[in-house]
Design an enzyme around this catalytic site. Structure first.
Site, PDB file in Angstrom:
ATOM      1  N   SER A  16      81.756  37.196   0.604  1.00 15.93           N
ATOM      2  CA  SER A  16      80.548  36.412   0.313  1.00 15.93           C
ATOM      3  C   SER A  16      80.145  35.490   1.464  1.00 15.93           C
ATOM      4  O   SER A  16      78.955  35.427   1.800  1.00 15.93           O
ATOM      5  CB  SER A  16      80.733  35.612  -0.982  1.00 15.93           C
ATOM      6  N   LYS A  65      85.932  33.046 -13.434  1.00 15.67           N
ATOM      7  CA  LYS A  65      84.585  33.262 -13.994  1.00 15.67           C
ATOM      8  C   LYS A  65      84.443  32.774 -15.442  1.00 15.67           C
ATOM      9  O   LYS A  65      83.378  32.331 -15.839  1.00 15.67           O
ATOM     10  CB  LYS A  65      84.187  34.729 -13.887  1.00 15.67           C
ATOM     11  N   ASP A 101      76.191  39.177 -12.191  1.00 13.50           N
ATOM     12  CA  ASP A 101      76.941  40.429 -12.014  1.00 13.50           C
ATOM     13  C   ASP A 101      76.243  41.626 -12.659  1.00 13.50           C
ATOM     14  O   ASP A 101      76.120  42.682 -12.037  1.00 13.50           O
ATOM     15  CB  ASP A 101      78.356  40.293 -12.602  1.00 13.50           C
ATOM     16  N   GLY A 126      87.090  50.039 -18.790  1.00 14.80           N
ATOM     17  CA  GLY A 126      87.529  48.664 -18.547  1.00 14.80           C
ATOM     18  C   GLY A 126      86.883  47.704 -19.522  1.00 14.80           C
ATOM     19  O   GLY A 126      85.836  48.006 -20.111  1.00 14.80           O
ATOM     20  N   GLY A 128      87.310  43.998 -18.800  1.00 16.87           N
ATOM     21  CA  GLY A 128      87.476  42.673 -18.192  1.00 16.87           C
ATOM     22  C   GLY A 128      86.133  42.010 -17.961  1.00 16.87           C
ATOM     23  O   GLY A 128      85.117  42.404 -18.545  1.00 16.87           O
ATOM     24  N   GLY A 129      86.129  40.999 -17.080  1.00 16.46           N
ATOM     25  CA  GLY A 129      84.914  40.235 -16.810  1.00 16.46           C
ATOM     26  C   GLY A 129      83.788  41.104 -16.273  1.00 16.46           C
ATOM     27  O   GLY A 129      82.633  40.982 -16.703  1.00 16.46           O
ATOM     28  N   TYR A 223      84.975  48.520  -3.823  1.00 16.29           N
ATOM     29  CA  TYR A 223      84.339  48.788  -2.524  1.00 16.29           C
ATOM     30  C   TYR A 223      85.345  48.859  -1.387  1.00 16.29           C
ATOM     31  O   TYR A 223      84.990  49.190  -0.258  1.00 16.29           O
ATOM     32  CB  TYR A 223      83.245  47.749  -2.213  1.00 16.29           C
ATOM     33  N   GLY A 244      81.128  50.084  -4.854  1.00 14.89           N
ATOM     34  CA  GLY A 244      80.832  48.728  -5.300  1.00 14.89           C
ATOM     35  C   GLY A 244      80.095  47.836  -4.309  1.00 14.89           C
ATOM     36  O   GLY A 244      79.802  46.676  -4.634  1.00 14.89           O
TER      37      GLY A 244
HETATM   38  P1  ATR Z   1      87.593  41.818 -13.756  1.00 16.14           P
HETATM   39  O1  ATR Z   1      87.097  40.435 -14.067  1.00 16.14           O
HETATM   40  O2  ATR Z   1      87.456  42.179 -12.289  1.00 16.14           O
HETATM   41  O3  ATR Z   1      86.995  42.855 -14.640  1.00 16.14           O
HETATM   42  P2  ATR Z   1      90.040  41.693 -15.277  1.00 16.14           P
HETATM   43  O4  ATR Z   1      89.384  40.806 -16.271  1.00 16.14           O
HETATM   44  O5  ATR Z   1      91.425  41.365 -14.841  1.00 16.14           O
HETATM   45  O6  ATR Z   1      89.178  41.785 -13.953  1.00 16.14           O
HETATM   46  O7  ATR Z   1      89.995  43.192 -15.848  1.00 16.14           O
HETATM   47  C1  ATR Z   1      90.642  44.240 -15.213  1.00 16.14           C
HETATM   48  C2  ATR Z   1      90.384  45.551 -15.971  1.00 16.14           C
HETATM   49  O8  ATR Z   1      91.121  46.591 -15.320  1.00 16.14           O
HETATM   50  C3  ATR Z   1      90.855  45.552 -17.408  1.00 16.14           C
HETATM   51  O9  ATR Z   1      90.015  46.393 -18.168  1.00 16.14           O
HETATM   52  C4  ATR Z   1      92.270  46.136 -17.285  1.00 16.14           C
HETATM   53  O10 ATR Z   1      92.768  46.730 -18.462  1.00 16.14           O
HETATM   54  P3  ATR Z   1      93.592  45.845 -19.552  1.00 16.14           P
HETATM   55  O11 ATR Z   1      92.564  45.127 -20.378  1.00 16.14           O
HETATM   56  O12 ATR Z   1      94.371  46.843 -20.312  1.00 16.14           O
HETATM   57  O13 ATR Z   1      94.469  44.897 -18.747  1.00 16.14           O
HETATM   58  C5  ATR Z   1      92.018  47.204 -16.259  1.00 16.14           C
HETATM   59  N1  ATR Z   1      93.227  47.643 -15.557  1.00 16.14           N
HETATM   60  C6  ATR Z   1      93.888  46.980 -14.572  1.00 16.14           C
HETATM   61  N2  ATR Z   1      94.957  47.700 -14.146  1.00 16.14           N
HETATM   62  C7  ATR Z   1      94.949  48.862 -14.875  1.00 16.14           C
HETATM   63  C8  ATR Z   1      95.778  50.031 -14.900  1.00 16.14           C
HETATM   64  N3  ATR Z   1      96.843  50.161 -14.074  1.00 16.14           N
HETATM   65  N4  ATR Z   1      95.466  51.023 -15.767  1.00 16.14           N
HETATM   66  C9  ATR Z   1      94.389  50.907 -16.594  1.00 16.14           C
HETATM   67  N5  ATR Z   1      93.571  49.833 -16.618  1.00 16.14           N
HETATM   68  C10 ATR Z   1      93.849  48.823 -15.774  1.00 16.14           C
END
Ligand code: ATR
Length: 278
Positions: A16, A65, A101, A126, A128-129, A223, A244
């Protein structure tokens, strides 16, 4: 002089500062944007300190976040819906949290692929955030959304939060099941928001990629590497792909629009990011 920065932990890898400083330079705006390493238990002091020091605003990255939410005085509709803040604006008497985002993701897909999500069947991987922001954005369109996540309960929480806010229907598909394989083969667009494909998982894909076919579009928000194994495999299968970089650039463009109501030169920002990647 406008002073801005990005708070996160770790932060030294963040692209950034390069992007924003390149844009300041290109439009001859008096501004400086710095990386700010913040300790989690000093988050409130860091935000109030930046305001006291006369910062215009901040960006917020991993892992803060969600954690900054108690320390802002107002949340935009977008930030409220996704429970995530990546952009902060300081005014005389307020600290306003916003999230760019989701809009950044959509703009990148529109610009790079000409993609309009309306009417599409989409698999989002996924919960997550990043997935929250993207899912909220996709649901502004008339699309069918499937979500899968390693931890099922987290996908359930995401869906219940979004449905509560917007009244949409989303299907959750259990990880590692035949049904997921059917969905992978049937959807138009697949979006990876997990970290699978980076660093120690560089030789992995988040879903079985041998099921992909040439009618599909595959987007990975990773990315670095520029082409995750998921994207490499998708390309070999004839899919349209996008990494990304675009989301990174367009969320930054939208931060400028939030801070100043002006659009910075996205081409300069793309160049700054691409020049910094291996
Ligand atoms: P972000 O804010 O970048 O989305 P995050 O909140 O830590 O980061 O979310 C990471 C995502 O990657 C989640 O969906 C996580 O799955 P879980 O909810 O089961 O933790 C997923 N993730 C990370 N490592 C993984 C792996 N080895 N296999 C499958 N999913 C994974």
């Amino acid at each position: 002089m406008e002073i801005l920065g990005v708070i996160g932990n770790p932060i030294s890898h963040s692209l950034s500062p390069k992007m924003h400083n390149a844009a300041f330079h290109a439009v001859r705006k008096q501004g400086i944007y710095i990386p700010l390493l913040v300790d989690e238990n000093q988050l409130e002091q860091a935000i109030n300190g930046a305001k006291a020091l006369g910062f215009t605003g901040l960006n917020v990255t991993v892992p803060f976040k969600e954690k900054v939410i108690p320390y802002v005085t107002d949340l935009s509709e977008e930030a409220k819906a996704v429970r995530s803040v990546n952009t902060i604006l300081f005014t005389q008497d307020a600290i306003i949290g916003h999230s760019t985002d989701g809009p950044g993701f959509e703009q990148a897909a529109k610009i790079e692929l000409g993609l309009d999500f309306s009417g599409s069947n989409i698999l989002l991987i996924g919960a997550g955030g990043a997935a929250r922001g993207i899912a909220n954005q996709l649901l502004k369109h008339d699309c069918t959304l499937y979500i899968t996540n390693r931890t099922y309960s987290r996908a359930q929480k995401l869906v219940s939060d979004l449905v509560k806010n917007q009244g949409y229907e989303i299907s959750i598909i259990k990880f590692a099941q035949n049904r997921l394989e059917q969905i992978i083969a049937a959807v138009d667009v697949i979006i990876n928001t997990t970290s699978v494909g980076m660093k120690e998982t560089i030789d992995q894909t988040p879903i079985p990629a041998d099921l992909l076919h040439e009618k599909q579009t595959v987007i990975d928000i990773i990315y670095n590497p520029k082409e995750s194994l998921l994207l490499k495999t998708a390309k070999e299968k004839g899919c349209r792909i996008q990494n990304g970089v675009g989301m990174l650039v367009w969320q930054a463009v939208k931060s400028w629009e939030f801070w100043w109501g002006v659009t910075p030169p996205s081409d300069v920002m793309y160049q700054a990011v691409k020049a910094s990647l291996p």
